[in-house]
Design a protein around this motif. Structure first.
Motif, short mmCIF file in Angstrom:
data_model
loop_
_atom_site.label_atom_id
_atom_site.label_comp_id
_atom_site.label_asym_id
_atom_site.label_seq_id
_atom_site.Cartn_x
_atom_site.Cartn_y
_atom_site.Cartn_z
N PHE A 28 0.67 -1.21 0.02
CA PHE A 28 0.01 -0.07 -0.02
C PHE A 28 0.87 1.28 -0.09
N TYR A 29 1.97 1.41 0.96
CA TYR A 29 2.64 2.52 1.14
C TYR A 29 3.49 2.73 -0.21
N ASP A 30 4.02 1.41 -0.79
CA ASP A 30 4.68 1.65 -2.00
C ASP A 30 3.99 2.24 -3.14
N SER A 31 2.56 1.67 -3.20
CA SER A 31 1.81 2.29 -4.23
C SER A 31 1.33 3.73 -4.18
N LEU A 32 1.30 4.21 -3.06
CA LEU A 32 1.32 5.69 -2.59
C LEU A 32 2.43 6.41 -3.12
N PHE A 99 -6.11 9.34 -5.74
CA PHE A 99 -5.10 8.47 -5.76
C PHE A 99 -4.86 7.43 -4.82
N ALA A 100 -4.90 7.82 -3.37
CA ALA A 100 -5.02 6.90 -2.38
C ALA A 100 -6.16 6.08 -2.41
N ASP A 102 -7.68 4.78 -5.12
CA ASP A 102 -7.44 4.06 -6.17
C ASP A 102 -6.19 2.97 -5.87
N LYS A 103 -5.48 3.10 -4.58
CA LYS A 103 -4.56 2.49 -4.26
C LYS A 103 -5.02 1.41 -3.25
N GLY A 104 -6.41 1.61 -2.74
CA GLY A 104 -6.97 0.59 -1.46
C GLY A 104 -7.18 1.38 -0.45
N ASP A 125 -5.78 3.99 5.86
CA ASP A 125 -4.88 3.10 5.20
C ASP A 125 -5.45 1.56 5.54
#
Length: 151
Positions: A28-32, A99-100, A102-104, A125
């Motif tokens: 998750f944090y990588d994807s952000l 964006f967040a 979209d990333k879950g 998160d």
């Protein structure tokens, strides 16, 4: 008579979040887009460069044990802390929230005008840690990604 010790220089260096699934939280944090550092730690702990204090991810039960706190019951309601992602514009707030999500991330509160003249919304998160995405008067984000406060 004892001699007074000099006061240390105060600093906030790391914010560590207890997480239920370290792999999912790292993803998750990588994807952000946060830059992971010290990857040699594998999945034992993760550290991210945020442009300010480091963000750490550590398994919830191990973090509780390290702090000598009970792991259970885990809170299911607000714990009295939020993280913030300060932005330069209202449009950036909207973009970061989208964006967040979209990333879950899960939307907690849509972006809205605040009573102090700012613009803010919240997402959570994967472990429910709340993040405020905000642009606020007197708080600027510099080219160095650091927050600069008015005097």
């Amino acid at each position: 008579m004892s001699q007074e010790l000099p006061a240390p220089i105060p600093r906030l260096t790391v914010i560590t979040l207890g997480v239920s699934d370290i792999r999912a939280s790292i993803a998750f944090y990588d994807s952000l887009g946060f830059a992971r550092r010290l990857k040699v730690t594998g999945e034992a702990v993760a550290f991210y460069d945020t442009g300010g204090p480091v963000l750490g991810l550590f398994p919830w039960d191990q973090l509780a044990a390290d702090a000598k706190l009970p792991d259970q019951p885990r809170p299911t309601t607000f714990c009295g802390i939020t993280l913030a992602w300060n932005c330069r514009t209202r449009e950036e707030v909207d973009a970061v929230l989208a964006f967040a999500l979209d990333k879950g991330a899960r939307l907690l509160k849509p972006a809205h005008e605040t009573d102090y003249g700012g613009y803010s919304g919240y997402f959570a998160d994967p472990d429910g840690h709340p993040w405020e995405v905000v642009v606020a008067p007197g708080i600027e984000v510099g080219e160095d990604r650091r927050v600069h406060l008015a005097e």
